[in-house]
Design a protein around this motif. Structure first.
Motif, PDB file in Angstrom:
ATOM      1  N   LEU A   1      -6.431   8.675   7.613  1.00  0.00           N
ATOM      2  CA  LEU A   1      -5.504   7.707   8.197  1.00  0.00           C
ATOM      3  C   LEU A   1      -5.165   8.126   9.621  1.00  0.00           C
ATOM      4  O   LEU A   1      -4.494   9.119   9.841  1.00  0.00           O
ATOM      5  CB  LEU A   1      -4.231   7.606   7.357  1.00  0.00           C
ATOM      6  N   ALA A   2      -5.649   7.347  10.598  1.00  0.00           N
ATOM      7  CA  ALA A   2      -5.482   7.726  12.000  1.00  0.00           C
ATOM      8  C   ALA A   2      -4.259   7.107  12.653  1.00  0.00           C
ATOM      9  O   ALA A   2      -3.864   7.524  13.742  1.00  0.00           O
ATOM     10  CB  ALA A   2      -6.728   7.333  12.796  1.00  0.00           C
ATOM     11  N   THR A   3      -3.670   6.123  12.000  1.00  0.00           N
ATOM     12  CA  THR A   3      -2.531   5.411  12.574  1.00  0.00           C
ATOM     13  C   THR A   3      -1.256   5.772  11.818  1.00  0.00           C
ATOM     14  O   THR A   3      -1.282   5.987  10.603  1.00  0.00           O
ATOM     15  CB  THR A   3      -2.750   3.892  12.512  1.00  0.00           C
ATOM     16  N   ALA A   4      -0.159   5.839  12.547  1.00  0.00           N
ATOM     17  CA  ALA A   4       1.122   6.171  11.915  1.00  0.00           C
ATOM     18  C   ALA A   4       2.249   5.409  12.597  1.00  0.00           C
ATOM     19  O   ALA A   4       2.107   4.936  13.727  1.00  0.00           O
ATOM     20  CB  ALA A   4       1.386   7.674  11.993  1.00  0.00           C
TER      21      ALA A   4
ATOM     22  N   VAL B   1       4.502   7.456  -0.178  1.00  0.00           N
ATOM     23  CA  VAL B   1       5.588   6.492  -0.319  1.00  0.00           C
ATOM     24  C   VAL B   1       5.029   5.083  -0.412  1.00  0.00           C
ATOM     25  O   VAL B   1       3.957   4.781   0.117  1.00  0.00           O
ATOM     26  CB  VAL B   1       6.573   6.580   0.875  1.00  0.00           C
ATOM     27  N   ASN B   2       5.775   4.217  -1.093  1.00  0.00           N
ATOM     28  CA  ASN B   2       5.409   2.804  -1.175  1.00  0.00           C
ATOM     29  C   ASN B   2       5.772   2.094   0.126  1.00  0.00           C
ATOM     30  O   ASN B   2       6.858   2.296   0.665  1.00  0.00           O
ATOM     31  CB  ASN B   2       6.144   2.129  -2.337  1.00  0.00           C
TER      32      ASN B   2
ATOM     33  N   ASP C   1      16.985  12.336  11.005  1.00  0.00           N
ATOM     34  CA  ASP C   1      15.644  12.909  10.935  1.00  0.00           C
ATOM     35  C   ASP C   1      14.620  11.866  11.391  1.00  0.00           C
ATOM     36  O   ASP C   1      14.738  10.677  11.072  1.00  0.00           O
ATOM     37  CB  ASP C   1      15.304  13.348   9.516  1.00  0.00           C
ATOM     38  N   GLU C   2      13.635  12.335  12.131  1.00  0.00           N
ATOM     39  CA  GLU C   2      12.529  11.479  12.555  1.00  0.00           C
ATOM     40  C   GLU C   2      11.348  11.716  11.616  1.00  0.00           C
ATOM     41  O   GLU C   2      10.895  12.849  11.452  1.00  0.00           O
ATOM     42  CB  GLU C   2      12.122  11.785  13.995  1.00  0.00           C
ATOM     43  N   ILE C   3      10.863  10.631  11.006  1.00  0.00           N
ATOM     44  CA  ILE C   3       9.768  10.708  10.049  1.00  0.00           C
ATOM     45  C   ILE C   3       8.558   9.968  10.604  1.00  0.00           C
ATOM     46  O   ILE C   3       8.685   8.873  11.152  1.00  0.00           O
ATOM     47  CB  ILE C   3      10.158  10.081   8.698  1.00  0.00           C
ATOM     48  N   GLN C   4       7.378  10.582  10.460  1.00  0.00           N
ATOM     49  CA  GLN C   4       6.134   9.918  10.837  1.00  0.00           C
ATOM     50  C   GLN C   4       5.323   9.669   9.563  1.00  0.00           C
ATOM     51  O   GLN C   4       5.105  10.589   8.767  1.00  0.00           O
ATOM     52  CB  GLN C   4       5.324  10.774  11.821  1.00  0.00           C
ATOM     53  N   ILE C   5       4.903   8.420   9.370  1.00  0.00           N
ATOM     54  CA  ILE C   5       4.196   8.027   8.152  1.00  0.00           C
ATOM     55  C   ILE C   5       2.841   7.435   8.522  1.00  0.00           C
ATOM     56  O   ILE C   5       2.756   6.468   9.293  1.00  0.00           O
ATOM     57  CB  ILE C   5       5.009   6.994   7.354  1.00  0.00           C
ATOM     58  N   ALA C   6       1.782   8.013   7.982  1.00  0.00           N
ATOM     59  CA  ALA C   6       0.433   7.506   8.222  1.00  0.00           C
ATOM     60  C   ALA C   6       0.130   6.379   7.245  1.00  0.00           C
ATOM     61  O   ALA C   6       0.541   6.419   6.078  1.00  0.00           O
ATOM     62  CB  ALA C   6      -0.586   8.629   8.062  1.00  0.00           C
TER      63      ALA C   6
ATOM     64  N   GLY D   1       0.828  -1.198   0.000  1.00  0.00           N
ATOM     65  CA  GLY D   1       0.000   0.000   0.000  1.00  0.00           C
ATOM     66  C   GLY D   1       0.859   1.244   0.000  1.00  0.00           C
ATOM     67  O   GLY D   1       2.088   1.189  -0.041  1.00  0.00           O
ATOM     68  N   VAL D   2       0.191   2.378   0.045  1.00  0.00           N
ATOM     69  CA  VAL D   2       0.860   3.679   0.012  1.00  0.00           C
ATOM     70  C   VAL D   2       0.627   4.395   1.337  1.00  0.00           C
ATOM     71  O   VAL D   2      -0.495   4.429   1.841  1.00  0.00           O
ATOM     72  CB  VAL D   2       0.325   4.534  -1.162  1.00  0.00           C
ATOM     73  N   GLY D   3       1.693   4.935   1.906  1.00  0.00           N
ATOM     74  CA  GLY D   3       1.601   5.735   3.123  1.00  0.00           C
ATOM     75  C   GLY D   3       1.844   7.198   2.796  1.00  0.00           C
ATOM     76  O   GLY D   3       2.306   7.536   1.707  1.00  0.00           O
ATOM     77  N   THR D   4       1.537   8.063   3.759  1.00  0.00           N
ATOM     78  CA  THR D   4       1.706   9.505   3.566  1.00  0.00           C
ATOM     79  C   THR D   4       2.569  10.077   4.680  1.00  0.00           C
ATOM     80  O   THR D   4       2.325   9.808   5.861  1.00  0.00           O
ATOM     81  CB  THR D   4       0.346  10.222   3.565  1.00  0.00           C
TER      82      THR D   4
END
Length: 217
Positions: A172-175, A199-200, A123-128, A109-112
């Motif tokens: 999207l509520a979860t990350a 992102v994939n 760097d700290e990245i958060q992806i939903a 799937g694809v995340g944002t």
């Protein structure tokens, strides 16, 4: 099979038969990658930003690959433009080092990207992501983001802090969180990530098989 250790950053040279007017149309991508094409042959597998593609032709450091409608619908490849950078990895040889984790190149799937917080050296990245994928993600587990094997640092309800906006993927509520070290930033396309970019994602295949076995029981 791949390991999520990117070998080089290539660029999209051409998109043939893009099929933008139909959900059932396919496309052919032409990608530059001098390293991964150095010993490649027609029929070989190369992961393009996490998507396993089959080489159909080779010429002057570039390779072409056909992309099916299913792949275009469920990955970011359908939105690529000529000149865009992509992560490239050849399939793992039997004598190769297993530096990442088991990666199939089958995008789930694809995340944002919802936030990016710079650190002193990382760097700290958060992806939903969707809930049907979130159940396979575990803290300290592995996940593939645009073909890069990363370790999950956090997982749970998304946090819309100073560098994020609720308007990005509001459904999207979860990350989950990942840390990008200097090596990853220097050698992959993840250095370009910013809130709002998609992102994939490929979750750990071991988690999917475990769930399936438990269901069968």
């Amino acid at each position: 099979m791949f390991t999520g250790i990117v070998e080089e950053v290539g660029h999209l040279v051409a998109v043939e038969q893009p099929g933008q007017e139909s959900e059932t149309a396919d496309a052919r991508l032409v990608v530059s990658g001098p390293l991964v094409t150095g010993d490649a042959h027609e029929g070989d597998s190369i992961a393009v930003s996490g998507v396993c593609l089959t080489v159909t032709s080779l010429q002057d450091g570039t390779f072409a690959a056909d992309v099916m409608p299913e792949t275009l619908r469920h990955s970011t490849l359908g939105g690529l433009q000529v000149g865009d950078a992509v992560n490239l990895e050849r399939a793992l040889s039997a004598a190769g080092r297993f530096g990442g984790h088991i990666v199939q190149g089958h995008v789930d799937g694809v995340g944002t990207i919802v936030s990016r917080d710079p650190g002193e050296r990382w760097d700290e990245i958060q992806i939903a992501l969707s809930d049907d994928l979130a159940r396979y993600v575990a803290r300290k587990g592995s996940i593939t983001v645009d073909g890069v094997s990363l370790t999950v640092t956090t997982v749970g309800p998304r946090s819309d802090g100073p560098t994020s906006r609720a308007t990005w993927a509001p459904d999207l509520a979860t990350a989950f969180g990942v840390s990008l070290i200097p090596t990853t930033l220097d050698s992959t396309t993840l250095v370009r990530l910013a809130p709002g970019i998609q992102v994939n994602l490929e979750v750990d295949v071991l988690a999917k098989y475990t769930e399936r076995l438990l269901e069968a029981r």
